[in-house]
Design a protein around this motif. Structure first.
Motif, PDB file in Angstrom:
ATOM      1  N   LEU A  89      13.864   1.814  -4.106  1.00 23.17           N
ATOM      2  CA  LEU A  89      13.165   2.037  -2.848  1.00 23.17           C
ATOM      3  C   LEU A  89      11.863   1.249  -2.779  1.00 23.17           C
ATOM      4  O   LEU A  89      11.593   0.560  -1.791  1.00 23.17           O
ATOM      5  CB  LEU A  89      12.895   3.529  -2.646  1.00 23.17           C
ATOM      6  CG  LEU A  89      12.334   3.922  -1.287  1.00 23.17           C
ATOM      7  CD1 LEU A  89      13.374   3.734  -0.197  1.00 23.17           C
ATOM      8  CD2 LEU A  89      11.845   5.356  -1.305  1.00 23.17           C
ATOM      9  N   LEU A  90      11.038   1.341  -3.818  1.00 22.25           N
ATOM     10  CA  LEU A  90       9.741   0.656  -3.768  1.00 22.25           C
ATOM     11  C   LEU A  90       9.897  -0.861  -3.756  1.00 22.25           C
ATOM     12  O   LEU A  90       9.171  -1.552  -3.036  1.00 22.25           O
ATOM     13  CB  LEU A  90       8.846   1.106  -4.921  1.00 22.25           C
ATOM     14  CG  LEU A  90       8.490   2.598  -4.942  1.00 22.25           C
ATOM     15  CD1 LEU A  90       7.483   2.886  -6.036  1.00 22.25           C
ATOM     16  CD2 LEU A  90       8.007   3.104  -3.605  1.00 22.25           C
ATOM     17  N   ALA A  91      10.864  -1.366  -4.496  1.00 20.00           N
ATOM     18  CA  ALA A  91      11.123  -2.809  -4.455  1.00 20.00           C
ATOM     19  C   ALA A  91      11.640  -3.205  -3.080  1.00 20.00           C
ATOM     20  O   ALA A  91      11.250  -4.251  -2.541  1.00 20.00           O
ATOM     21  CB  ALA A  91      12.123  -3.197  -5.536  1.00 20.00           C
ATOM     22  N   GLY A  92      12.491  -2.379  -2.508  1.00 20.82           N
ATOM     23  CA  GLY A  92      13.019  -2.662  -1.178  1.00 20.82           C
ATOM     24  C   GLY A  92      11.938  -2.648  -0.118  1.00 20.82           C
ATOM     25  O   GLY A  92      11.943  -3.482   0.797  1.00 20.82           O
ATOM     26  N   ILE A  93      11.023  -1.711  -0.228  1.00 16.76           N
ATOM     27  CA  ILE A  93       9.919  -1.650   0.726  1.00 16.76           C
ATOM     28  C   ILE A  93       9.146  -2.968   0.698  1.00 16.76           C
ATOM     29  O   ILE A  93       8.849  -3.545   1.744  1.00 16.76           O
ATOM     30  CB  ILE A  93       8.974  -0.465   0.415  1.00 16.76           C
ATOM     31  CG1 ILE A  93       9.648   0.863   0.769  1.00 16.76           C
ATOM     32  CG2 ILE A  93       7.653  -0.614   1.162  1.00 16.76           C
ATOM     33  CD1 ILE A  93       8.879   2.085   0.295  1.00 16.76           C
ATOM     34  N   ALA A  94       8.846  -3.435  -0.494  1.00 18.52           N
ATOM     35  CA  ALA A  94       8.084  -4.679  -0.625  1.00 18.52           C
ATOM     36  C   ALA A  94       8.822  -5.859   0.006  1.00 18.52           C
ATOM     37  O   ALA A  94       8.195  -6.759   0.567  1.00 18.52           O
ATOM     38  CB  ALA A  94       7.790  -4.961  -2.095  1.00 18.52           C
ATOM     39  N   ALA A  95      10.141  -5.827  -0.044  1.00 15.02           N
ATOM     40  CA  ALA A  95      10.921  -6.935   0.503  1.00 15.02           C
ATOM     41  C   ALA A  95      11.161  -6.802   2.009  1.00 15.02           C
ATOM     42  O   ALA A  95      11.381  -7.806   2.680  1.00 15.02           O
ATOM     43  CB  ALA A  95      12.267  -7.017  -0.221  1.00 15.02           C
TER      44      ALA A  95
ATOM     45  N   ARG B 148       0.843  -1.207   0.000  1.00 19.25           N
ATOM     46  CA  ARG B 148       0.000   0.000   0.000  1.00 19.25           C
ATOM     47  C   ARG B 148       0.869   1.245   0.000  1.00 19.25           C
ATOM     48  O   ARG B 148       0.607   2.178  -0.756  1.00 19.25           O
ATOM     49  CB  ARG B 148      -0.919   0.003   1.221  1.00 19.25           C
ATOM     50  CG  ARG B 148      -2.114  -0.901   1.092  1.00 19.25           C
ATOM     51  CD  ARG B 148      -3.042  -0.829   2.296  1.00 19.25           C
ATOM     52  NE  ARG B 148      -3.436   0.529   2.621  1.00 19.25           N
ATOM     53  CZ  ARG B 148      -3.727   0.948   3.864  1.00 19.25           C
ATOM     54  NH1 ARG B 148      -3.673   0.123   4.884  1.00 19.25           N
ATOM     55  NH2 ARG B 148      -4.082   2.196   4.074  1.00 19.25           N
ATOM     56  N   ILE B 149       1.897   1.268   0.861  1.00 16.21           N
ATOM     57  CA  ILE B 149       2.740   2.466   0.909  1.00 16.21           C
ATOM     58  C   ILE B 149       3.500   2.624  -0.405  1.00 16.21           C
ATOM     59  O   ILE B 149       3.659   3.732  -0.899  1.00 16.21           O
ATOM     60  CB  ILE B 149       3.690   2.465   2.134  1.00 16.21           C
ATOM     61  CG1 ILE B 149       4.411   3.821   2.244  1.00 16.21           C
ATOM     62  CG2 ILE B 149       4.702   1.333   2.069  1.00 16.21           C
ATOM     63  CD1 ILE B 149       3.486   5.030   2.354  1.00 16.21           C
ATOM     64  N   GLY B 150       3.918   1.522  -0.990  1.00 15.37           N
ATOM     65  CA  GLY B 150       4.585   1.601  -2.293  1.00 15.37           C
ATOM     66  C   GLY B 150       3.666   2.186  -3.346  1.00 15.37           C
ATOM     67  O   GLY B 150       4.081   3.004  -4.171  1.00 15.37           O
ATOM     68  N   SER B 151       2.396   1.794  -3.302  1.00 13.46           N
ATOM     69  CA  SER B 151       1.424   2.339  -4.256  1.00 13.46           C
ATOM     70  C   SER B 151       1.220   3.835  -4.070  1.00 13.46           C
ATOM     71  O   SER B 151       1.111   4.579  -5.041  1.00 13.46           O
ATOM     72  CB  SER B 151       0.084   1.609  -4.123  1.00 13.46           C
ATOM     73  OG  SER B 151       0.220   0.267  -4.501  1.00 13.46           O
ATOM     74  N   LEU B 152       1.169   4.260  -2.813  1.00 13.62           N
ATOM     75  CA  LEU B 152       0.987   5.698  -2.543  1.00 13.62           C
ATOM     76  C   LEU B 152       2.203   6.510  -2.972  1.00 13.62           C
ATOM     77  O   LEU B 152       2.065   7.585  -3.571  1.00 13.62           O
ATOM     78  CB  LEU B 152       0.692   5.926  -1.054  1.00 13.62           C
ATOM     79  CG  LEU B 152      -0.642   5.391  -0.555  1.00 13.62           C
ATOM     80  CD1 LEU B 152      -0.731   5.497   0.965  1.00 13.62           C
ATOM     81  CD2 LEU B 152      -1.801   6.123  -1.222  1.00 13.62           C
TER      82      LEU B 152
ATOM     83  N   ARG C 129       2.198   6.668  -6.723  1.00 10.39           N
ATOM     84  CA  ARG C 129       1.219   7.652  -7.208  1.00 10.39           C
ATOM     85  C   ARG C 129       1.795   9.063  -7.121  1.00 10.39           C
ATOM     86  O   ARG C 129       1.662   9.854  -8.066  1.00 10.39           O
ATOM     87  CB  ARG C 129      -0.069   7.542  -6.397  1.00 10.39           C
ATOM     88  CG  ARG C 129      -1.174   8.459  -6.934  1.00 10.39           C
ATOM     89  CD  ARG C 129      -2.313   8.603  -5.978  1.00 10.39           C
ATOM     90  NE  ARG C 129      -1.828   9.355  -4.823  1.00 10.39           N
ATOM     91  CZ  ARG C 129      -2.287   9.222  -3.597  1.00 10.39           C
ATOM     92  NH1 ARG C 129      -3.225   8.362  -3.322  1.00 10.39           N
ATOM     93  NH2 ARG C 129      -1.792   9.947  -2.618  1.00 10.39           N
ATOM     94  N   ASP C 130       2.455   9.376  -6.015  1.00  9.93           N
ATOM     95  CA  ASP C 130       3.104  10.686  -5.873  1.00  9.93           C
ATOM     96  C   ASP C 130       4.174  10.885  -6.936  1.00  9.93           C
ATOM     97  O   ASP C 130       4.286  11.961  -7.523  1.00  9.93           O
ATOM     98  CB  ASP C 130       3.758  10.788  -4.490  1.00  9.93           C
ATOM     99  CG  ASP C 130       3.030  11.689  -3.542  1.00  9.93           C
ATOM    100  OD1 ASP C 130       1.832  11.939  -3.745  1.00  9.93           O
ATOM    101  OD2 ASP C 130       3.680  12.153  -2.580  1.00  9.93           O
ATOM    102  N   HIS C 131       4.973   9.856  -7.150  1.00 13.99           N
ATOM    103  CA  HIS C 131       6.017   9.943  -8.172  1.00 13.99           C
ATOM    104  C   HIS C 131       5.417  10.243  -9.542  1.00 13.99           C
ATOM    105  O   HIS C 131       5.934  11.104 -10.278  1.00 13.99           O
ATOM    106  CB  HIS C 131       6.812   8.636  -8.247  1.00 13.99           C
ATOM    107  CG  HIS C 131       7.690   8.376  -7.082  1.00 13.99           C
ATOM    108  ND1 HIS C 131       8.124   7.112  -6.769  1.00 13.99           N
ATOM    109  CD2 HIS C 131       8.225   9.201  -6.140  1.00 13.99           C
ATOM    110  CE1 HIS C 131       8.891   7.170  -5.689  1.00 13.99           C
ATOM    111  NE2 HIS C 131       8.956   8.429  -5.284  1.00 13.99           N
TER     112      HIS C 131
END
Length: 166
Positions: free
Chosen positions: A141-147, A6-10, A13-15
């Motif tokens: 960053l987003l891939a890292g967050i997911a992991a 969810r945070i990666g999606s948000l 979206r900002d990006h």
């Protein structure tokens, strides 16, 4: 790549909103080598751009630095945090300066020719740096967050980020 948290999606979206704004800025700068007149539509757009730039570098960067980067550091992922933090330090004053220039031009009802030349130069530099920065965040960053985060942490981060945007 599509974020799986969810945070990666948000953040994604900002990006994407920032990329769209930077592309619009690039179109404005490339079609107006000479100082453009500030009609009502351009004034409104400059005010919107200034707000988006400030939100990106103050709210978005701040959230990453305060809430996301510590998660990476706790897992020993210092390299990405160092790179992105240094880029934040470079981009932050650039974006604030460009936003202030846009707001000043709107307040004055025009860009002075020298100010427009500076705005074009600084805008071009910001576009280049910010787009490259977003690419790094999207790929790393987003891939890292997911992991790195569990569903409860994801939910807490997403809720905290959504609250900032209200």
């Amino acid at each position: 790549m599509f974020p799986t948290t969810r945070i990666g999606s948000l953040l994604h979206r900002d990006h994407m909103a920032t990329v769209e704004a930077l592309e619009a800025l690039e179109r404005l700068l490339s079609k107006n080598r000479k100082t453009p007149p500030l009609d009502a539509a351009l004034k409104d757009w400059l005010i919107w751009l200034a707000g988006l730039l400030r939100a990106e570098v103050e709210t978005h960067f701040g959230f990453e630095e305060d809430r996301v980067f510590p998660l990476f550091l706790a897992q020993g992922q210092t390299g990405i945090v160092e790179i992105l933090s240094q880029e934040h330090e470079t981009i932050l004053p650039m974006a604030r300066h460009l936003a202030a220039m846009a707001e000043a031009a709107v307040a004055a009802g025009r860009f002075a020719d020298a100010d427009w030349a500076t705005f074009r130069m600084k805008g071009g530099e910001l576009i280049e740096r910010e787009l490259f920065h977003i690419q790094k965040e999207e790929m790393g960053l987003l891939a890292g967050i997911a992991a790195l985060i569990d569903p409860a942490t994801d939910a807490a981060l997403a809720d905290a980020f959504a609250a900032l945007e209200r």
